[in-house]
Design an enzyme around this catalytic site. Structure first.
Site: not given
Length: 278
Positions: A245-249
Site C-alpha cells: 500500500v504505497p503511502c510513500h507516494r
C-alpha cells in the site's frame, strides 16, 4: 469561490464532525452544520461521496467503537461513547460492519493464526505477515527482532507462526516489489485492519501509479474530504503494509517528502527507484 468548491467545503465540515468528534449527531444535525435542508444535504452528500450520510454516520460510529475496544474499554462504555443507543446495537453493528464480535475486536486477534516470514531487502529487513484472508502486515526495519516485536504489538493475542515454503513465495514477491519495483503477476490479497476512513485512504493509495506522487491535500480530495490533509496523513502513517500500500507516494504540498512511518530515507529510496523505471 465556485459553487461546487463551496459545497465540497460545507460537506467536508459536516463529515469531519461525524468522523472525528460528535458521534451523537444525526443526519439533520449534519445538514444544519453544512447549511442545507436535510433533503438537499442528503442529495449533495450522495452526489459527492457516493454514500448516504446515514450510512457514513453508522460507519463512523463502528470505527469509534472498534478503536475504543482495542484501547481496552468495555463494550458498554465503548457503545455509549460511539453514539450507539445500546450495547446490543453496537454488537450487531460490529458484526455487520466489521465481520466480528466485539469481544474479538478488543482481543488483539486472539484465536487467529498469522503466518509470517522475514528477509533482507535493499531497505534493510522486511517482515510479511498474513491471515487466512490475506496480507495483514508488511513491516520494514533494521533487524528481525525489531519487526517481529512490531508484529507482536499489532497482534498480541494471535497465534503467530513461521510461514511455510508456500508462504515464502509471497515474501519473495514483496521483496521483488521493494527491490526492483516489480509488481506481482496477480494482486496480493489483503486483510488490513483499520477504520472505514483508513481503509478508504489505503484503497486510494493503491490507485497512485508507480513513479507518480500526490500531495496529502490532493489525496484528501480524492477520498472526498477536501481540507482534511491532516487526517489523511494520519491514515497514511497508520498504513500496516509498507510498499504494497504505497503511502510513500504521498508528499508535502511544499514539494518536500513529508513524513514516512518507516523513515524518510526509505521513502526517498523507494521514490527514486520508481522514477528510474518510468
Amino acid at each position: 469561490m465556485h459553487n461546487a468548491d463551496r459545497q465540497a467545503q460545507n460537506l467536508a465540515r459536516a463529515l469531519r464532525t461525524a468522523a472525528e468528534g460528535d458521534f451523537d449527531i444525526d443526519v439533520a444535525g449534519l445538514a444544519g452544520l453544512a447549511g442545507y435542508s436535510s433533503g438537499h444535504f442528503q442529495r449533495l452528500f450522495r452526489h459527492h461521496f457516493g454514500i448516504s450520510p446515514g450510512r457514513f454516520l453508522r460507519h463512523s460510529r463502528i470505527d469509534r467503537f472498534a478503536q475504543l475496544l482495542r484501547s481496552g474499554h468495555g463494550v458498554t462504555h465503548a457503545a455509549a461513547e460511539a453514539g450507539f443507543g445500546s450495547s446490543s446495537r453496537a454488537h450487531q453493528a460490529a458484526q455487520d460492519g466489521l465481520g466480528m464480535k466485539p469481544s474479538k475486536l478488543g482481543s488483539g486477534a486472539e484465536g487467529e493464526t498469522i503466518r509470517f516470514a522475514t528477509a533482507g531487502c535493499r531497505l534493510g529487513r522486511v517482515l510479511v505477515a498474513a491471515t487466512a484472508k490475506g496480507l495483514c502486515a508488511v513491516l520494514l526495519g533494521e533487524s528481525d527482532e525489531e519487526i517481529e516485536l512490531e508484529l507482536a504489538r499489532r497482534f498480541p493475542q494471535a497465534d503467530r507462526r513461521s510461514g511455510d515454503s508456500a508462504f515464502v513465495e509471497t515474501l519473495d514477491q514483496v521483496v521483488k516489489l521493494i527491490d526492483r519495483g516489480r509488481q506481482p503477476s496477480e494482486a496480493l490479497p489483503l486483510d488490513l485492519r483499520g477504520t472505514v476512513f483508513q481503509r478508504k485512504v489505503w484503497a486510494a493509495l493503491q490507485q497512485i501509479p508507480a513513479g507518480e506522487t500526490l500531495t496529502y491535500g490532493e489525496l484528501a480530495r480524492r477520498v472526498g474530504l477536501p481540507g482534511s490533509a491532516r487526517a489523511v496523513a494520519q491514515a497514511c502513517g497508520a498504513n500496516p503494509a509498507a510498499v504494497v500500500v504505497p503511502c510513500h507516494r504521498v508528499v508535502a504540498a511544499d514539494g518536500g517528502l513529508g513524513g514516512y512511518r518507516w523513515g524518510i530515507e526509505k521513502k526517498q529510496a523507494l521514490l527514486e527507484r520508481e522514477r528510474m523505471d518510468v
